[in-house]
Enzyme design. Sequence first.
Site, mmCIF file in Angstrom:
data_model
loop_
_atom_site.group_PDB
_atom_site.id
_atom_site.type_symbol
_atom_site.label_atom_id
_atom_site.label_comp_id
_atom_site.label_asym_id
_atom_site.label_seq_id
_atom_site.Cartn_x
_atom_site.Cartn_y
_atom_site.Cartn_z
ATOM 1 N N ARG A 14 -22.072 -8.320 4.439
ATOM 2 C CA ARG A 14 -23.280 -8.310 5.275
ATOM 3 C C ARG A 14 -23.089 -7.400 6.498
ATOM 4 N NH1 ARG A 14 -25.043 -8.952 10.430
ATOM 5 N NH2 ARG A 14 -23.543 -10.648 10.725
ATOM 6 N N ASP A 15 -22.301 -7.841 7.485
ATOM 7 C CA ASP A 15 -22.158 -7.057 8.713
ATOM 8 C C ASP A 15 -21.501 -5.717 8.426
ATOM 9 O OD1 ASP A 15 -22.338 -6.582 11.461
ATOM 10 O OD2 ASP A 15 -20.375 -7.449 11.865
ATOM 11 N N HIS A 208 -14.759 -6.350 16.993
ATOM 12 C CA HIS A 208 -14.781 -5.030 16.362
ATOM 13 C C HIS A 208 -13.602 -4.226 16.896
ATOM 14 C CE1 HIS A 208 -19.026 -4.785 14.535
ATOM 15 N NE2 HIS A 208 -18.729 -6.061 14.740
ATOM 16 N N CYS A 239 -19.922 1.192 13.834
ATOM 17 C CA CYS A 239 -20.576 0.630 15.002
ATOM 18 C C CYS A 239 -21.855 1.428 15.149
ATOM 19 C CB CYS A 239 -19.706 0.784 16.241
ATOM 20 S SG CYS A 239 -20.590 0.294 17.733
ATOM 21 N N ASN A 248 -15.773 -3.403 12.197
ATOM 22 C CA ASN A 248 -15.220 -4.758 12.233
ATOM 23 C C ASN A 248 -13.712 -4.746 12.076
ATOM 24 O OD1 ASN A 248 -18.100 -4.977 11.058
ATOM 25 N ND2 ASN A 248 -17.587 -7.065 11.592
#
Lengths: 298, 298
Positions: A14-15, A208, A239, A248
């Site tokens: 997801r992220d 991150h 980012c 991340n």
Amino acid sequence: MSGNFVKLVEVGPRDGLQNEPYTVPTSLKLDLIDRLGRTGLKVIESTSFVSDRAIPQMADAEDVIAGLKRRAGIRYPALVPNERGYDRARSVGVDEVALFTAASEAFNQHNINCTIEESLRRFAPVVHRARNDGVRVRGYVSTVLGCPYQGQVPIADVVRVAEALFEAGCEEISLGDTIGVGTPRKAAEMVRAVGASIPIAQLAVHFHDTYGQALANIMTCLDLGVRVVDSSVAGLGGCPYARGATGNVATEDVIYMLEGVGMETGIDLLEMARTGDWIAGELGRPRSRAGQAVLKRH
Amino acid sequence: MSGNFVKLVEVGPRDGLQNEPYTVPTSLKLDLIDRLGRTGLKVIESTSFVSDRAIPQMADAEDVIAGLKRRAGIRYPALVPNERGYDRARSVGVDEVALFTAASEAFNQHNINCTIEESLRRFAPVVHRARNDGVRVRGYVSTVLGCPYQGQVPIADVVRVAEALFEAGCEEISLGDTIGVGTPRKAAEMVRAVGASIPIAQLAVHFHDTYGQALANIMTCLDLGVRVVDSSVAGLGGCPYARGATGNVATEDVIYMLEGVGMETGIDLLEMARTGDWIAGELGRPRSRAGQAVLKRH
């Protein structure tokens, strides 16, 4: 207070993929989630039911959830931005959701075009329905150590937002240093402040590696008793506020450190390194440090 | 016990370039050292007077030292493996040297073909002469947290070697995790053990980022009072025991963390980031994390 077990929340599908510059085919996402499920992970955040205009990388959210080969003992939460996202998620059987807001007023304005207060108000009906539906809710607080628009973020704002999510019914609050600017001392001050009103067992940290600080920050938070850490296989995710920057913290790097300091994760590092190596190859992106080193040793 | 000032020992031109796969022209080395000298660094380890058969990257050691544009207030030590190297270094005016041994018996055997005891005996006349010559001596103990040949390295062996170098007259002992396997808890145990017999002010830590652990380890050592940290601009240097792996911790990442936790280095992070960006470009290697992020912000 805290045992030796650290729960890793894998956010790569997801992220991670949401912040990579390309859109990944659904079949590759499902393959990634399936491989992650073989490593020993217990929580894999799988997709996000956001608007496909806002984030085209997540336009296949329903297909990802519908296509999951669910494994026993693994949870597959999805992010939902609002009631519409919640409806979509529930329509394909999502039984755990995550909500997302920021501790920075400027970030909320830029990102979701509302104040923090408004974003919290929007969440209230989602949390209410989720509790009635027996759906577990996680709350993300982003920009907890800095904001790309307003710079400094007062700790009091982080505490206020985290408390609001917790009081609304979120069972876990993930504190995210979205732009990776935090360093250990500031991370510790922030976690201590939030931990004064929310049990530390219900806090997660989400760092991150933009400035390479993530593991140092995580170590400091472990010392404070934090036992839930978000990470992303192979460090997937850039980012969005600094194109090309590292994203991340890599799950492999985190596992290596945790094992080294005597913590348990239940995850097979070698299997995770292989999964990271595979997805990095598929996406043509760099490997994680520990992943690369572990594979060279074998 | 310890103030807020952390001395960084820049090892890029020596430990960094020595472990890169290619040989860098002397003029580029001198340009690098000159640019590093403009960042605020006080110590730049510049070359190594080893055999050019062993390490062809350092065959121009005399030329590097002779070509230095020395700046006031900056020290330019060089590594010397033995008396012959010491003679060569002195012949071109080196006034500060570093000696190198390992805490691992197997590593010494593989690397310099002698036991630890023999390597310490070889150093004795070098240290003796250096003291007579008014030459400052630093001692490196490598493989303090693991060895590519024997695996585990007992802390007692690290203590024994560090004590021997210290008692022989080394004014600073740099404890090196040569293969980057260490994690914070083990790093702390090792530093505590060595610090029981050597003043912490005379210890330096030298971490590699092979597994991404360097900053977390440094942070832990700072908490114990360590105030000397070795680092390499742009993370120059691979790991000779794991080709392609990440090498020394990047100076930019270290400075960013130190500033974040309220330490002073006297170094201009932006200038260091520019220097790292430039040398990474020259060598076609990846940028450091903080260096890249800092430059994107400007």
